[in-house]
Every structure is written in structure tokens, then in C-alpha cells.
Design a protein around this motif. Sequence first.
Motif, short mmCIF file in Angstrom:
data_model
loop_
_atom_site.label_atom_id
_atom_site.label_comp_id
_atom_site.label_asym_id
_atom_site.label_seq_id
_atom_site.Cartn_x
_atom_site.Cartn_y
_atom_site.Cartn_z
N VAL A 57 0.81 -1.21 0.00
CA VAL A 57 0.00 0.00 0.00
C VAL A 57 0.85 1.27 0.00
O VAL A 57 0.48 2.28 -0.61
CB VAL A 57 -0.96 -0.01 1.20
CG1 VAL A 57 -1.70 1.32 1.34
CG2 VAL A 57 -1.97 -1.15 1.06
N LEU A 117 -2.99 6.51 4.84
CA LEU A 117 -3.44 6.42 3.45
C LEU A 117 -3.45 7.80 2.78
O LEU A 117 -3.94 7.94 1.66
CB LEU A 117 -4.84 5.82 3.39
CG LEU A 117 -5.01 4.41 3.95
CD1 LEU A 117 -6.48 4.01 3.94
CD2 LEU A 117 -4.19 3.41 3.15
N LEU A 140 -2.36 8.51 -0.92
CA LEU A 140 -3.15 8.08 -2.08
C LEU A 140 -3.76 9.27 -2.81
O LEU A 140 -4.11 10.28 -2.19
CB LEU A 140 -4.28 7.15 -1.62
CG LEU A 140 -3.90 5.79 -1.05
CD1 LEU A 140 -5.15 5.08 -0.53
CD2 LEU A 140 -3.18 4.93 -2.09
N LEU A 171 -9.20 6.78 -3.44
CA LEU A 171 -9.62 5.59 -2.70
C LEU A 171 -11.07 5.31 -3.10
O LEU A 171 -11.97 6.12 -2.84
CB LEU A 171 -9.53 5.83 -1.19
CG LEU A 171 -10.08 4.71 -0.30
CD1 LEU A 171 -9.30 3.41 -0.50
CD2 LEU A 171 -10.05 5.14 1.17
#
Length: 380
Positions: free
Chosen positions: A304, A331, A334, A337
Amino acid sequence: MPSSGPSAVPLTWLYVPADRPDRIGKALGGEADMVIVDLEDAVAPENKGVARAGVVALLATPQPRVEVRVNDVRTPYGQADLHALGTLLHGSGGVRVPKVESADEVRWIADAVPGVPLRLIIESALGLERAFEIATASPAVAGIGLGEADLRADLGVTDEAGLAWARSRIVVAARAAGLPAPAQSVYANVRALLEAFPRLERLEVRGGTGLELRPVRHESLRVLRFETGGLPAEVVRAVGACDLLALERLDLWLGVQDYGGNATVADLAPILSGERLPTLRHLGLQDSEIQDEIVAAVASAPVVARLESLALSMGVLTDAGAEALLGGQPLTHLHTLDLHHHFLTDAMAARVAEALPGVEVDLSRREKPVHDWRYVAVSE
């Protein structure tokens, strides 16, 4: 070159999603004898109306190299297909009818679209037992064949040997009925394709039952996508064991147990490690009955950290899975998503959006359980 002559039996068939007019045009510019514009498995339920309208527009001018695969005529989708297409099918190569199980059904279809050649696909044990009866039900029948993916599922068959008798049966029925020899079902050996085309950069597969893949090394493939209602665990494990040195985008629609989607989180472990996917920038693990478990595993997955986009959509994602995702690794790096088609409460959806202010988060299509049953976006 395509087979010549008005009575020539097609030898090559190319399936194209009915909701992709760009691909239909490209296919018609190729050399396949018949282009099968697919309204059934290749089109998601929410797109079927638009796809049907597109086929109506396509058939406004004669298309003798186009055969239309309609939906199961026992469903509202299939009945709407026949009603909308009607006489327009006279200018086409015919209609391909899936999941045929009885002669009465064939006669009903022949009456609904008189004069249109029918190619009947048998996809169940019941249909196979009635193969000759189905083949001789109407003069409109131009051919019969097997839908091997659904037949495998119905019979519980996992290897080629298990279909040998069924293939022989359909050949004999066709011959006895005076019909052309059936065409082989869609070729599903992915490894053979990758080995045959070492410079292939993009491979997208629709349909999961019957797929074959063994570990392979490929240095050119950049996009690999499986869109299925049930992706077999052995295929998932094989993807994880492949050395895909240039792969940038990987999408797996995992599907449901009833259609062969039996992969577990353990099967995904090599993919989540990222060790054999050095250039991966997008990962999609979608459309799963165990979406919460998958999301929990993704929350701590090494791969990830190097992703730019992550898709965990279309499955049975609940607050438990979202809580695990928020409690895992950051996250915020990113770009996107994708969580669309989910079962999150409003409060949890708001928490996810607030936790990722710089990320484009897709939380559309919040679904509601039906009598406590939660469902994936694509199964059959």
C-alpha cells in the motif's frame, strides 16, 4: 480473412461488451467472422438500459456480422432485449440466447423474433439432457453450443476432463439435428496468452469460472484486470506467484462463492506483500463477500505504501472493515480511494472522508441490506 459467402458458417467469434461502442467499432474493423455484441455477462445491471439503446442504434443499419447475445429471456432484462430489438434483428447475424433449457422456450423466442437465426447456448445439466430436443425445436435454430463457465459451476467440474462428455453430447446433438458443429467455448488459459504475446501491455478478462493461470514471468504487461462474479482461488494464487515486472495496475473482482469466488485473505498475501510487483501503482481488490477481511489485511499490507490509487469497492464493506482501514497505516499519500457500493453507516462514511482530506474518496452507492443480506455489486 472472414469466411466468405452468404451461407458460410462462421469460424471465428469475437465477444464485445454492448456498453462499449468504441470496442464494437474496432471489432467490426477486424477479421472475426462474427462479432457478438454482448448484453448479458459483459454488462453490469445498471448499464443494461444504456447498452440496449446502443444496440438498437447499431442495428438501425444492417449488420450481418453482428450477433446479439441477449440476457436470459426468463428475466426482465432478456424480455426487454427482445422487445426493444424486435425486427431490427432481421438485419443482423442473429441472436445468441443464453441458458436455454427447454424446447418450449426456444419456440417462444422464435415467435417473438420471427425469421431471426437463433444460436442457443446450453449452460446447465437440464439443458444438456434436452440438447437434441432444443436443437430441433424450431427451424429458426441455426446452431447450439455450450456455455462452459456456467455449466462447470452447475456440474461442480473444475478441470477439462470433466467437460469431455458434455462436449461430445453437444456435438452429437448438433449433428443429429443437421446443425453446424458447435464452436468451442471461450478460451480461458491466461498463461498461454501471456506466453504467446511477450510484448502484451494490457490484458482485461471478463468472466471467472474455468479460468486457467499458472505462474509466469512477463516483462511488458502494465495492466491486468479480472472482472468476474467469482474468481477462483487458484487464479488469485497464480497472480501472486507471477513475476510481473512492469505491472502498474492490478484489479481483481473476487465475486461470490456460488460462482467460484473462493479466494481467502491468505490467497491474497503474496499480492499484498508486493514483492513480485515492483512497479505497481494501483491495486483493486473488489466485489467480495469477505470485503471486511480483505480491507483489514490491506490496512497493514506493505504494497500500500507505494500505491497511488486503491479500490476496495463493490463488496460487502461494513463499518467493521472501515474501522480497520482507519486504524491501519496512513493512506494520505493516495490520490484516490474507491469504496463505492458499500454498507457503511452515515457516521462511518463521514469519518472516512474526514480522515483523508487530500484524497479523492468515492463513497457513492451506499447500499441497504435486504433482510440482513448484504450483497456484492456483481455476482452472476
